[in-house]
Scaffold this motif. Sequence first.
Motif, PDB file in Angstrom:
ATOM      1  N   UNK A   1       0.542  -1.216  -0.102  1.00  0.00           N
ATOM      2  CA  UNK A   1      -0.118  -0.056   0.036  1.00  0.00           C
ATOM      3  C   UNK A   1       0.983   1.304  -0.077  1.00  0.00           C
ATOM      4  N   UNK A   2       1.978   1.191   0.788  1.00  0.00           N
ATOM      5  CA  UNK A   2       3.037   2.319   0.695  1.00  0.00           C
ATOM      6  C   UNK A   2       3.306   2.734  -0.815  1.00  0.00           C
ATOM      7  N   UNK A   3       3.726   1.710  -1.386  1.00  0.00           N
ATOM      8  CA  UNK A   3       3.979   1.706  -2.923  1.00  0.00           C
ATOM      9  C   UNK A   3       2.904   2.328  -3.899  1.00  0.00           C
ATOM     10  N   UNK A   4       2.033   1.758  -3.738  1.00  0.00           N
ATOM     11  CA  UNK A   4       0.867   2.231  -4.183  1.00  0.00           C
ATOM     12  C   UNK A   4       0.262   3.830  -4.029  1.00  0.00           C
ATOM     13  N   UNK A   5       0.360   4.140  -2.586  1.00  0.00           N
ATOM     14  CA  UNK A   5       0.103   5.415  -2.456  1.00  0.00           C
ATOM     15  C   UNK A   5       1.210   6.579  -3.018  1.00  0.00           C
ATOM     16  N   UNK A   6       2.386   6.144  -3.231  1.00  0.00           N
ATOM     17  CA  UNK A   6       3.382   6.936  -3.862  1.00  0.00           C
ATOM     18  C   UNK A   6       3.063   6.976  -5.285  1.00  0.00           C
TER      19      UNK A   6
ATOM     20  N   UNK B   1      -5.910   1.915  -9.261  1.00  0.00           N
ATOM     21  CA  UNK B   1      -5.087   1.847  -8.033  1.00  0.00           C
ATOM     22  C   UNK B   1      -6.140   2.007  -6.481  1.00  0.00           C
ATOM     23  N   UNK B   2      -7.076   3.035  -6.974  1.00  0.00           N
ATOM     24  CA  UNK B   2      -8.188   3.326  -5.818  1.00  0.00           C
ATOM     25  C   UNK B   2      -9.018   2.119  -5.689  1.00  0.00           C
ATOM     26  N   UNK B   3      -9.463   1.694  -6.594  1.00  0.00           N
ATOM     27  CA  UNK B   3     -10.074   0.357  -6.639  1.00  0.00           C
ATOM     28  C   UNK B   3      -9.511  -0.734  -5.764  1.00  0.00           C
ATOM     29  N   UNK B   4      -8.291  -0.917  -6.199  1.00  0.00           N
ATOM     30  CA  UNK B   4      -7.244  -2.138  -5.366  1.00  0.00           C
ATOM     31  C   UNK B   4      -7.461  -1.482  -3.855  1.00  0.00           C
ATOM     32  N   UNK B   5      -6.991  -0.258  -3.662  1.00  0.00           N
ATOM     33  CA  UNK B   5      -6.870   0.052  -2.188  1.00  0.00           C
ATOM     34  C   UNK B   5      -7.998  -0.177  -1.634  1.00  0.00           C
ATOM     35  N   UNK B   6      -9.249   0.319  -2.289  1.00  0.00           N
ATOM     36  CA  UNK B   6     -10.630   0.164  -1.612  1.00  0.00           C
ATOM     37  C   UNK B   6     -11.014  -1.284  -1.180  1.00  0.00           C
ATOM     38  N   UNK B   7     -10.478  -2.586  -2.170  1.00  0.00           N
ATOM     39  CA  UNK B   7     -10.746  -3.601  -1.936  1.00  0.00           C
ATOM     40  C   UNK B   7     -10.149  -4.152  -0.662  1.00  0.00           C
TER      41      UNK B   7
ATOM     42  N   UNK C   1       0.542  -9.328 -11.439  1.00  0.00           N
ATOM     43  CA  UNK C   1       0.281  -9.297 -13.035  1.00  0.00           C
ATOM     44  C   UNK C   1       0.244  -8.274 -13.870  1.00  0.00           C
ATOM     45  N   UNK C   2      -0.148  -7.042 -12.874  1.00  0.00           N
ATOM     46  CA  UNK C   2      -0.390  -5.700 -13.418  1.00  0.00           C
ATOM     47  C   UNK C   2       1.122  -4.953 -13.363  1.00  0.00           C
ATOM     48  N   UNK C   3       2.026  -5.639 -13.001  1.00  0.00           N
ATOM     49  CA  UNK C   3       3.542  -5.012 -13.112  1.00  0.00           C
ATOM     50  C   UNK C   3       3.585  -3.964 -11.993  1.00  0.00           C
ATOM     51  N   UNK C   4       2.713  -3.836 -10.944  1.00  0.00           N
ATOM     52  CA  UNK C   4       2.988  -2.752  -9.874  1.00  0.00           C
ATOM     53  C   UNK C   4       4.120  -3.305  -8.709  1.00  0.00           C
TER      54      UNK C   4
END
Length: 554
Positions: free
Chosen positions: A283-288, A390-396, A414-417
């Motif tokens: 989540x830290x990486x996705x937030x960045x 990304x917001x949908x992933x964090x929301x899930x 799979x999405x490369x994140x």
Amino acid sequence: MSFDGMFTHAMVNELNQNLSGGRISKIQQPFANELILTVRSNRKNQQLLLSAHPSYARVQITNQPFANPAKPSTFVMSLRKYITSAIVQNFRQLNNDRVVMIDLSAKNELGDIHDYTLITEIMARHSNIFLVNKENGKIVDLIKRVSPENNSFRGLLPGDDYKLPPAQNKINPFATEDENITSLSAKDIREKYEGIGLDTSAELEKFVEQGQTLDDFIQLYQNDLYPNTANSNSKHKLGFFPILFTNTTTKINTYSSLGELLDNYYLDKARIDRIEQQTKSITHRLDIILKKDKSKIKKLNKQLDQTDVMNKYNLYGELLTTYMSKIEHGSSSITLTNYYNNEEVTIKLNPEYSPSLNAQSYYKKYRKLQNSIPHVKEQLEITTNEVNYLESVLASLEYVDIDDVDGIVEELIDSGYIKKKRKNARKKRKKKIGEDFKSTNGIDITVGKNNLENDQLTMKISQKNHYWFHVKDIPGSHVILKTSDPDEQSIIEAATIAAYYSKARDSSKVPVDYVQIRNIRKPNGAKPGFVIFEGQKTILVDPDRQLVTNLKVK
């Protein structure tokens, strides 16, 4: 209310009734601050949860499932060595403090019996769990080790003498003669009596104002336990209570035991916290990435806002070309008539340029902006789609169960994140897609637990005449109602499930779109979970947890 000394007193009584005389058959530590002891008592296995969480510290019997980590912690290894198969003698409370002691009797390898005490101290961020050798008073091990530099009051390392937390020097309300406390405020009650929290003191103040006594209040804790959740009348804040606080709260739900009460109260709080522990780095990486994307969108929108400037540059070029004979070489500006609206326009000039070069300079700026707009719009669409994804992933992560986290991690790989971690080659089990429910009228409903499952359910598995549900304009799961002719009740229930498995879980009157799958399509190159649709209807529902729980296929 908080897990104060009064609640602890009630909980200790419940634990003694259910687990005293039982045998510890299994010890596990599913999370950093939580310990699960499986106790065989009254011919059944029961899970005892001991938590030293800084926000949710507690002791209770729990029915929630917990996975056993592949690698046990040092603390668990110590406990397994000394108290596996130990007999639970009894539970006791330190005065009326939030300290629960479990007296244990265990045999060593030679068959000799040794006595231990497993102590849970509920002290917010200082909460801890100790195994203490009852014969010499030394700490065998503890869940949170603290170096002497960080705690000068007592030793918090294996081998140190166990020392009780600092005494508060207050009166234990369960070990005192009945007193007349009608003149004391809630604050005075807390300062005088041990283990009485804010909510309890407020209720006790109102209780005695009506002519009842402290002893009457204590008797309720001894004989009239009534586990419930309630809203405070003043703050309208939900809390959990061992008895009815009829003067200061409004009852919401009742439960058969204190353990069941806490399971339900902490269900989402503890689940989200555990998911955060497992996915903190992700989540830290996705937030960045989200922060960068949102900043990029602002810059791109700013570039699009320059369309007006672009048209102005084109106009300046036209006017300078038309009135070129009026421009004096070396001028820094000129005022000309705009022949489109007959208004005067002042145009800045570069005195070092000829009139022709000044006109060409404005045309050049115009063409540069004009050529950039398609690229800017394309980048804006790509970046906006990524932000939504990304917001949908964090929301899930806010509404999935702990077991579903692996699926979300796989989706991000799979999405490369995120990068795939190297693991020993193992045969992968075929995973079941989605969570199953059944409407009151017997129609099957399936919910996607991550965006990859959403795609699978909507675009590949489900039939074209099935109905698809999703909260309107909010991240959430795809919900499939498996029928071509749904009744009104099933539509409401499927929409309720969609609202519950979304970021709008804690809202009311949530709009949910629904449409047949034949009207849904996925654009080429779109992110997982993203679809477009037409011809939908919208229904307003409340995300009713109890209804969703009842419809879930066990």
